[in-house]
Design an enzyme around this catalytic site. Structure first.
Site, short mmCIF file in Angstrom:
data_model
loop_
_atom_site.label_atom_id
_atom_site.label_comp_id
_atom_site.label_asym_id
_atom_site.label_seq_id
_atom_site.Cartn_x
_atom_site.Cartn_y
_atom_site.Cartn_z
N LYS A 116 -58.57 19.73 -22.46
CA LYS A 116 -58.19 20.31 -21.98
C LYS A 116 -59.10 20.08 -20.58
O LYS A 116 -58.52 19.89 -19.74
CB LYS A 116 -57.71 22.16 -22.44
CG LYS A 116 -57.46 22.46 -23.57
CD LYS A 116 -56.95 23.39 -24.00
CE LYS A 116 -56.27 24.09 -25.11
NZ LYS A 116 -56.49 25.01 -25.48
N GLU A 190 -62.30 29.04 -17.63
CA GLU A 190 -60.88 28.80 -16.31
C GLU A 190 -60.91 30.21 -15.93
O GLU A 190 -60.74 31.62 -16.59
CB GLU A 190 -59.64 28.72 -16.75
CG GLU A 190 -58.54 28.21 -15.88
CD GLU A 190 -57.28 27.83 -17.68
OE1 GLU A 190 -57.32 26.10 -17.20
OE2 GLU A 190 -56.67 28.76 -17.53
N HIS A 225 -53.97 36.82 -27.06
CA HIS A 225 -53.57 35.61 -26.38
C HIS A 225 -52.71 34.50 -27.71
O HIS A 225 -52.71 33.23 -27.06
CB HIS A 225 -55.44 34.99 -26.27
CG HIS A 225 -55.95 35.72 -25.35
ND1 HIS A 225 -55.52 36.58 -23.70
CD2 HIS A 225 -57.44 36.08 -25.91
CE1 HIS A 225 -56.78 36.86 -23.56
NE2 HIS A 225 -57.74 37.25 -24.96
N ARG A 282 -47.82 17.92 -29.24
CA ARG A 282 -47.19 18.17 -30.81
C ARG A 282 -45.29 19.81 -31.16
O ARG A 282 -45.28 19.92 -29.93
CB ARG A 282 -47.92 19.33 -31.81
CG ARG A 282 -48.17 20.60 -31.73
CD ARG A 282 -49.25 21.41 -32.65
NE ARG A 282 -49.97 22.84 -31.74
CZ ARG A 282 -49.77 23.45 -31.19
NH1 ARG A 282 -47.70 24.15 -31.18
NH2 ARG A 282 -49.65 24.52 -30.95
#
Length: 672
Positions: A116, A190, A225, A282
């Site tokens: 990522k 992040e 999450h 995916r």
């Protein structure tokens, strides 16, 4: 052309892929672990190969065993589903090297987008907006931040950190959880945006340069999450914003040379700005809502692209109405929605018009990985089924899905069903105020549907009447005589149940005519339980007047102040499952002569769910502070912390790292 396809996955997604394969004439191969030997997906495949063991690391994460199974069954292609090895570039490369067709993007694309951090840097060069991030946690200079696993998804390996002191433990915990779920413990930080929405765009890309987007999905309703409810289209995305989002998704796909079905995920801020989060290379769990509103079978598109075919459309198809998906999971509301285990006795969802396929008209689609008799263990995630409503408008879809879930009869396993229904009916959801913090701001959605005192009492009364009716039906002699060793009909009947809030006594007395003369439901102090005694009637002035219209082992009809209430019952062993329009309840009948059980020491901390002991951070004799982390439990791909409820000394530590424990197992004993 693919003749025989092996699906390197399990449960609901395996069944979903098999369904499309059957419609287009592709034979199927399943792989299954010890724990999944009796799972529905195994019997639905044309061929099945056993992978010894139950842990993912020994089965579904063993790419070598999966490729060997494909060769053994003469499969010519492998579909990874989602999770496990679906975004593992090494596995994709191994499949290609074995001469098998990989149903997914090229390994090099998975590798780039699977990292990522690298993906964000690459897309920033392509002028796709991104959030600030840090690969070294020690360099984080602003809070709050989100600690995220560098690979994988599904909310695993994700932690919100609001202050510097908590960052170290959050990073360590996220690394362990990510490694257990994906075999890769790398994480990064992040910037965390309060009040943001999770919006994602579905893309299709073939090997001939064709790229098509299929609109956006709103996935903002989340717990820990992890997505709970998803829908399309988003209630706040305008046609102009949709165009910008889709353009950014296409730019992301072109930047990496994407091929296949994928999802570009964005964060939408309250100000209307959006930022790239990650790209899922995916099929997504929530792909169903996109299939419904577009009429496009996404699994079929994956197979078409893998075979080298062109996309059958040149432009996005029009969106047809609104679709909302709810993830029905085995989670226990009484333990803060920790994953739950058990046996599924019943899974009846009313009004289902389709399963694992495109709906021809508005209605309910059910994609379930379990059937009655399925065992839910600790090795895999807690998803039981996806229930999806399709209607012309968003309010209609929300109403239909909430009503369907509320009327579903789910027995044997505790679930998050009530949370889903309350969320779908909440004014904030209906108004489209669905950011990622909605459930935290509205704790009222965590309450059970069956919450009013009168509704709970009526359910308990119905359970007692139904149990009595069952005993009378099974009585070898004198079935007309009341149960409970009594031959006087006017003497009170009593039974004690273990309910959600503790033991309750249910009592009722009949007239000689058989009519209900008196009834009560009262809480019982466990220390004062006298199950062998007759019991004394409780106060009746706070109970509504009730008449029994009929009572059988499976259905009790009550007249409550002139309103008929039908209560459905299903008894499994000592547990009675009660369902009515008011809600559902599980009641365990306590024995009249209970055997003495083991007494827990004062200060004993017990396991809240079955699993494996992860880290043990204390030793006998150690002093600990209130809230201090003592150990961790690993279950259903998640890490669960065990904290000290108060300051004290660890006087007993009967478990060690790696030990398997059941619910209620003593983990440690603290002495003040």
């Amino acid at each position: 052309m693919i003749r025989r396809l092996l699906v390197a996955n399990r449960g609901e997604i395996a069944r979903r892929i098999f369904a499309t394969c059957r419609t287009i004439g592709i034979e199927t191969v399943a792989v299954y672990s010890d724990a999944d030997a009796g799972a529905p997906f195994v019997s639905e495949a044309d061929y099945a190969v056993h992978l010894p063991g139950s842990a993912p690391s020994a089965t579904y994460l063993r790419g070598d065993l999966i490729i060997a199974a494909a060769r053994k069954t003469l499969a010519d292609a492998i579909h990874p589903g989602y999770g496990f090895l679906a975004e593992n570039p090494d596995f994709a490369e191994s499949v290609a090297e074995a001469g098998l067709l990989w149903v997914g993007p090229p390994a090099k694309v998975i590798e780039v987008m699977g990292d990522k951090v690298e993906a964000k840097a690459l897309l920033a060069e392509a002028e796709v907006p991104t959030l600030p991030s840090w690969t070294d946690p020690e360099l984080v200079d602003e809070f709050p931040v989100l600690v995220k696993a560098s690979t994988g998804g599904g909310g695993r390996g994700v932690r919100v950190v609001r202050e510097p002191a908590a960052l170290g433990e959050a990073v360590s915990s996220a690394r362990r959880e990510a490694f257990g779920a994906f075999g890769d413990g790398d994480v990064f930080c992040e910037k965390y945006v309060e009040g943001a929405r999770h919006i994602e765009v579905q893309i299709l890309a073939d090997q001939h340069g064709g790229i098509v987007t299929l609109g956006e999905r709103e996935c903002s309703i989340q717990r820990r999450h992890q997505k709970v409810i998803e829908e399309t289209p988003s209630p706040v995305v305008t046609p102009e914003l949709r165009e910008h989002l889709c353009s950014a998704a296409i730019a992301a796909a072109q930047a990496v040379g994407y091929v296949g079905v994928g999802t570009v995920e964005f964060l939408l801020t309250p100000a209307g700005d959006f930022f790239f989060l990650e790209m899922s290379t995916r099929l997504q769990v929530e792909h169903v809502v996109t299939e419904i509103v577009t009429g496009v079978d996404l699994v079929r598109m994956q197979l078409v692209v893998a075979e080298g075919g062109k996309l059958p459309m040149l432009a996005p198809p029009p969106l047809r109405g609104h679709a909302i998906e709810a993830r029905l999971c085995a989670e226990d509301p009484s333990t803060a929605f920790l994953p739950a285990t058990g046996v599924v006795h019943r899974l009846d969802v009313p009004g289902v018009t389709g399963r694992f396929g495109i709906l021809s008209a508005p209605g309910i689609r059910l994609d379930a990985g379990v059937e009655p008799g399925s065992v839910i263990g600790v090795h895999y995630d807690s998803l039981l089924a996806k229930v999806v409503a399709w209607a012309p408008t968003r309010p209609e879809a929300a109403r239909l899905l909430a009503s369907t879930l509320a009327r579903a009869r789910i027995h044997g396993i505790v679930t998050n069903r009530d949370l889903l229904v309350r969320t779908l009916r909440h004014p904030a959801f209906l108004a489209g105020q669905t950011d990622t913090g909605m459930l935290d701001r509205h704790p009222e959605v965590l309450a059970p549907l069956l919450s009013s005192v009168d509704a709970v009492r009526l359910s308990c009364l119905a359970a007692a009447l139904g149990s009595a009716a069952e005993r009378r039906e099974l009585a070898p002699q004198q079935p007309s005589v009341p149960s409970g060793w009594r031959n006087v009909p006017t003497v009170a009947q009593t039974v004690v149940y273990e309910g959600p809030a503790g033991p309750v006594e249910v009592g009722y007395r009949l007239h000689r005519t058989g009519a209900l003369a008196q009834w009560w439901v009262r809480a019982v102090d466990p220390e004062e339980l006298d199950l062998a005694g007759l019991g004394q009637p409780g106060p009746t002035n706070d109970h509504p007047p009730v008449a029994v219209i009929s009572a059988s082992p499976t259905l009790v009809v009550l007249d409550v102040i002139g309103i008929l209430l039908s209560v459905h019952l299903n008894r499994v062993g000592s547990v009675t499952y009660v369902d009515s329009v008011e809600g559902s309840l599980a009641l365990t009948e306590l024995p009249r002569f209970p055997l003495p059980g083991p007494e827990l020491a004062d200060g004993a901390l017990t396991a809240p769910l079955p699993g494996a002991v992860g880290r043990v951070l204390v030793v006998p004799g150690q002093r600990v502070d209130a809230g201090e982390l003592l150990m961790t439990l690993e279950a259903m791909k998640l890490e669960h912390p065990v904290h000290a409820p108060a300051a004290g000394v660890v006087t007993e530590l009967p478990v060690s790292a790696g030990a398997q424990v059941d619910t209620g197992t003593v983990l440690a004993v603290l002495t003040a």
